[in-house]
Scaffold this motif. Structure first.
Motif, PDB file in Angstrom:
ATOM      1  N   ASN A 180       3.889   6.438  21.372  1.00 20.54           N
ATOM      2  CA  ASN A 180       5.282   6.576  21.799  1.00 20.54           C
ATOM      3  C   ASN A 180       6.233   6.352  20.616  1.00 20.54           C
ATOM      4  OD1 ASN A 180       5.561   3.753  21.469  1.00 20.54           O
ATOM      5  ND2 ASN A 180       5.209   3.355  23.643  1.00 20.54           N
ATOM      6  N   ASP A 181       7.531   6.446  20.886  1.00 18.69           N
ATOM      7  CA  ASP A 181       8.544   6.309  19.833  1.00 18.69           C
ATOM      8  C   ASP A 181       8.605   4.900  19.240  1.00 18.69           C
ATOM      9  OD1 ASP A 181       9.221   8.961  20.138  1.00 18.69           O
ATOM     10  OD2 ASP A 181      10.977   8.560  21.395  1.00 18.69           O
ATOM     11  N   LYS A 182       8.047   3.916  19.934  1.00 19.52           N
ATOM     12  CA  LYS A 182       8.002   2.539  19.423  1.00 19.52           C
ATOM     13  C   LYS A 182       6.771   2.304  18.550  1.00 19.52           C
ATOM     14  CE  LYS A 182      10.446   0.148  23.123  1.00 19.52           C
ATOM     15  NZ  LYS A 182      10.362  -1.002  24.039  1.00 19.52           N
ATOM     16  N   GLY A 183       5.931   3.315  18.419  1.00 22.97           N
ATOM     17  CA  GLY A 183       4.709   3.180  17.638  1.00 22.97           C
ATOM     18  C   GLY A 183       3.560   2.561  18.407  1.00 22.97           C
ATOM     19  N   GLN A 184       3.726   2.394  19.706  1.00 21.51           N
ATOM     20  CA  GLN A 184       2.663   1.846  20.553  1.00 21.51           C
ATOM     21  C   GLN A 184       1.716   2.974  20.941  1.00 21.51           C
ATOM     22  OE1 GLN A 184       5.025   0.452  23.834  1.00 21.51           O
ATOM     23  NE2 GLN A 184       5.550  -1.472  22.822  1.00 21.51           N
ATOM     24  N   VAL A 185       0.424   2.732  20.801  1.00 23.09           N
ATOM     25  CA  VAL A 185      -0.567   3.702  21.269  1.00 23.09           C
ATOM     26  C   VAL A 185      -0.850   3.377  22.728  1.00 23.09           C
ATOM     27  CG1 VAL A 185      -2.904   4.599  21.006  1.00 23.09           C
ATOM     28  CG2 VAL A 185      -1.561   3.996  18.982  1.00 23.09           C
ATOM     29  N   VAL A 218      -1.666   6.774  37.535  1.00 21.37           N
ATOM     30  CA  VAL A 218      -2.304   6.625  36.228  1.00 21.37           C
ATOM     31  C   VAL A 218      -1.979   5.230  35.692  1.00 21.37           C
ATOM     32  CG1 VAL A 218      -2.303   7.468  33.850  1.00 21.37           C
ATOM     33  CG2 VAL A 218      -2.181   9.091  35.743  1.00 21.37           C
ATOM     34  N   ILE A 219      -2.959   4.596  35.077  1.00 23.15           N
ATOM     35  CA  ILE A 219      -2.773   3.280  34.468  1.00 23.15           C
ATOM     36  C   ILE A 219      -2.483   3.477  32.981  1.00 23.15           C
ATOM     37  CG2 ILE A 219      -3.843   1.059  33.960  1.00 23.15           C
ATOM     38  CD1 ILE A 219      -5.696   1.628  36.420  1.00 23.15           C
ATOM     39  N   CYS A 220      -1.408   2.852  32.499  1.00 27.87           N
ATOM     40  CA  CYS A 220      -1.035   2.904  31.084  1.00 27.87           C
ATOM     41  C   CYS A 220      -1.500   1.614  30.418  1.00 27.87           C
ATOM     42  CB  CYS A 220       0.472   3.027  30.922  1.00 27.87           C
ATOM     43  SG  CYS A 220       1.143   4.555  31.563  1.00 27.87           S
ATOM     44  N   VAL A 221      -2.224   1.748  29.310  1.00 27.64           N
ATOM     45  CA  VAL A 221      -2.772   0.590  28.606  1.00 27.64           C
ATOM     46  C   VAL A 221      -2.370   0.643  27.140  1.00 27.64           C
ATOM     47  CG1 VAL A 221      -4.908  -0.584  27.912  1.00 27.64           C
ATOM     48  CG2 VAL A 221      -4.772   0.525  30.148  1.00 27.64           C
ATOM     49  N   CYS A 222      -1.913  -0.495  26.625  1.00 27.38           N
ATOM     50  CA  CYS A 222      -1.689  -0.650  25.188  1.00 27.38           C
ATOM     51  C   CYS A 222      -2.674  -1.722  24.735  1.00 27.38           C
ATOM     52  CB  CYS A 222      -0.253  -1.061  24.886  1.00 27.38           C
ATOM     53  SG  CYS A 222       0.066  -1.234  23.115  1.00 27.38           S
ATOM     54  N   HIS A 223      -3.783  -1.292  24.144  1.00 20.96           N
ATOM     55  CA  HIS A 223      -4.830  -2.227  23.737  1.00 20.96           C
ATOM     56  C   HIS A 223      -4.326  -3.212  22.692  1.00 20.96           C
ATOM     57  CE1 HIS A 223      -7.995  -0.258  26.022  1.00 20.96           C
ATOM     58  NE2 HIS A 223      -7.527   0.897  25.594  1.00 20.96           N
ATOM     59  N   GLU A 224      -3.487  -2.746  21.776  1.00 19.22           N
ATOM     60  CA  GLU A 224      -2.965  -3.603  20.707  1.00 19.22           C
ATOM     61  C   GLU A 224      -2.185  -4.789  21.269  1.00 19.22           C
ATOM     62  OE1 GLU A 224       0.088  -3.319  16.901  1.00 19.22           O
ATOM     63  OE2 GLU A 224      -0.530  -1.495  17.917  1.00 19.22           O
ATOM     64  N   LEU A 225      -1.379  -4.548  22.313  1.00 19.57           N
ATOM     65  CA  LEU A 225      -0.587  -5.613  22.929  1.00 19.57           C
ATOM     66  C   LEU A 225      -1.327  -6.303  24.075  1.00 19.57           C
ATOM     67  CD1 LEU A 225       2.862  -3.763  23.122  1.00 19.57           C
ATOM     68  CD2 LEU A 225       2.112  -5.442  21.405  1.00 19.57           C
ATOM     69  N   PRO A 264       5.962   6.507  28.284  1.00 19.01           N
ATOM     70  CA  PRO A 264       5.708   5.107  28.629  1.00 19.01           C
ATOM     71  C   PRO A 264       5.816   4.199  27.407  1.00 19.01           C
ATOM     72  CG  PRO A 264       3.637   6.298  28.501  1.00 19.01           C
ATOM     73  CD  PRO A 264       4.723   7.294  28.274  1.00 19.01           C
ATOM     74  N   SER A 265       6.321   2.982  27.642  1.00 23.88           N
ATOM     75  CA  SER A 265       6.368   1.965  26.581  1.00 23.88           C
ATOM     76  C   SER A 265       6.440   0.589  27.230  1.00 23.88           C
ATOM     77  CB  SER A 265       7.578   2.176  25.667  1.00 23.88           C
ATOM     78  OG  SER A 265       8.776   2.003  26.378  1.00 23.88           O
ATOM     79  N   PHE A 266       5.981  -0.394  26.505  1.00 23.17           N
ATOM     80  CA  PHE A 266       6.059  -1.779  26.969  1.00 23.17           C
ATOM     81  C   PHE A 266       7.160  -2.485  26.188  1.00 23.17           C
ATOM     82  CE2 PHE A 266       1.750  -0.635  28.180  1.00 23.17           C
ATOM     83  CZ  PHE A 266       1.633  -1.221  29.433  1.00 23.17           C
TER      84      PHE A 266
END
Length: 78
Positions: free
Chosen positions: A13-18, A33-40, A63-65
Motif C-alpha cells: 500500500n501507499d504506507k509501504g505496508q505489505v 477477505v482477511i487482510c494481514v500485515c506480517h511485518e506488523l 487496505p492499511s493498518f
C-alpha cells in the motif's frame, strides 16, 4: 495462521505496508477477505469478499493498518 489459510496474493500500500489477502480457513469465500500485515503482526477482516477493488490502481479501497492496529479500507475503518 495455524489453520493454513489460502493466500489470494499480496500488495504494497501507499504506507509501504505489505498486505497479504487470505481466504477464511474454515468458511472460505462465504466470509470477507482477511487482510494481514506480517511485518506488523496484524490481521483483520476486510469489508470485501473479493480483492479486485482493494488492489485497483486508483487506490480508493486500499487496505492499511494505522498506528493503533486498526484496519482501514481507503479512508474508512473496516
Amino acid at each position: 495462521m495455524e489453520y493454513n489459510p489460502t493466500s489470494y496474493g499480496k500488495m504494497m500500500n501507499d504506507k509501504g505496508q505489505v498486505i497479504e489477502f487470505y481466504e477464511h480457513p474454515i468458511y472460505g469465500d462465504e466470509m470477507q477477505v482477511i487482510c494481514v500485515c506480517h511485518e506488523l503482526e496484524l490481521a483483520d477482516f476486510s469489508t470485501f469478499f473479493e480483492t479486485d477493488d482493494m488492489e485497483a490502481e486508483h487506490g480508493e479501497y486500499q487496505p492499511s493498518f494505522d498506528e493503533n492496529g486498526k484496519l482501514y479500507i481507503g479512508r474508512f475503518e473496516a
